[in-house]
Design a protein around this motif. Structure first.
Motif, PDB file in Angstrom:
ATOM      1  N   ASP A   1      64.718  25.412  74.094  1.00  0.00           N
ATOM      2  CA  ASP A   1      64.719  25.295  75.697  1.00  0.00           C
ATOM      3  C   ASP A   1      63.867  26.108  75.390  1.00  0.00           C
ATOM      4  N   LEU A   2      63.762  27.029  74.665  1.00  0.00           N
ATOM      5  CA  LEU A   2      62.486  28.532  74.575  1.00  0.00           C
ATOM      6  C   LEU A   2      60.922  27.357  74.863  1.00  0.00           C
ATOM      7  N   VAL A   3      60.570  27.032  73.744  1.00  0.00           N
ATOM      8  CA  VAL A   3      59.770  25.756  72.822  1.00  0.00           C
ATOM      9  C   VAL A   3      59.304  24.774  74.436  1.00  0.00           C
ATOM     10  N   VAL A   4      60.333  24.340  74.882  1.00  0.00           N
ATOM     11  CA  VAL A   4      60.147  23.432  75.893  1.00  0.00           C
ATOM     12  C   VAL A   4      59.230  24.307  76.828  1.00  0.00           C
ATOM     13  N   ALA A   5      60.371  24.917  77.308  1.00  0.00           N
ATOM     14  CA  ALA A   5      59.520  26.028  79.200  1.00  0.00           C
ATOM     15  C   ALA A   5      58.594  26.540  78.439  1.00  0.00           C
TER      16      ALA A   5
END
Length: 284
Positions: A221-225
């Motif tokens: 999630d962190l990477v995508v966001a």
């Protein structure tokens, strides 16, 4: 007896979904499945292609950097904060709530917030330059060499408070007579922590290690966001690689192979933990 009977459907559901799904994924990782699963066996061809792809190797390298830094810093910062909080400070409940609050946010929200904070146009860099330091540069999410550290900052901000609470619970479980005896004997506080308290908190450390490690492997999630894997593939991670292969590239076989490698990584963490926790108790 009634409780055990009532739990049977849940157990069967867990076995069917998790165990069955895991076996299904491993089996089809040896096929040439594309858009839909098919039993066209190719042996280890998917794994050979996987480990020969630069994008996958970059994701493994990023995961190793993120994982090592996250593991070490989470433990150190979490324990230091817990030790400070254990001194019976004023407004402890307020500080504990403030430190734990980021953990209540989703990773997507955290990622978006830190994307804004680290944005060079209106984030930290812009604020510092407005104060007069015009040569100041801080744009980790736009620098391929350090982008993974920008993601690490967001991960630490969200998860360290939870680690602090776990450590604090362990510290509060230490018998107060140990602290009194160390003070009577004139033992420095740092020696008490290092040689007495920390060894006694071994179960807490092991549980915390498993929680952190499982979260590291699944980071997505962190990477995508924050970056969507960019710049280029500089912040690619295995979980995003799996998602892209299965749903964007429509290459299920390659995605299943990458998922299986992630499963092996998790097993490497979980199995030693289970052995230490339950095997040791059984021998005892």
């Amino acid at each position: 007896m009634t409780a055990k009977v009532a739990g049977i459907p849940m157990i069967l559901c867990a076995l069917g979904v998790f165990v069955g799904g895991t076996i299904w994924t491993i089996v089809y990782s040896f096929t040439n499945s594309k858009l839909l699963p098919k039993t066209q066996w190719v042996g280890f061809e998917q794994y050979e292609r996987l480990w020969g792809e630069n994008r996958w190797l970059t994701s493994i390298e990023n995961l190793a950097i993120y994982g090592a830094c996250s593991l070490i810093l989470s433990f150190v910062i979490g324990f230091v904060l817990a030790a400070l909080m254990d001194q019976k400070i004023r407004f402890e409940n307020t500080f504990r709530t403030v430190m734990l609050y980021p953990f209540a946010l989703s990773f997507i929200v955290t990622g978006l917030v830190w994307q804004w904070i680290l944005n060079p146009e209106f984030g930290v860099q812009s604020i510092v330059r407005a104060l007069g330091w015009t040569g100041f540069t801080f744009d980790p999410l736009y620098n391929a060499d350090i982008v993974i550290y920008g993601i690490l900052i967001a991960g630490l901000w969200q998860g360290t408070g939870f680690i602090m609470v776990l450590m604090l619970a362990g510290l509060r479980g230490i018998d107060q007579e140990i602290w009194k005896a160390s003070r009577v004997d004139g033992i420095p506080m740092w020696k008490t922590y290092l040689f007495i308290v920390i060894p006694m908190m071994r179960p807490v450390f092991i549980t915390t290690l498993v929680i952190i490690a499982s979260g590291i492997v699944r980071v997505f999630d962190l990477v995508v966001a924050q970056t969507s894997g960019g710049p280029g593939i500089a912040s690619e991670v295995p979980a995003k690689y799996v998602y892209d292969k299965m749903f964007l590239s429509q290459n299920l076989g390659q995605g299943f192979a990458a998922s299986t490698m992630m499963l092996i990584t998790v097993a490497i963490v979980i199995i030693p933990w289970a052995y230490l926790e339950f095997g040791g108790k059984k021998r005892g």
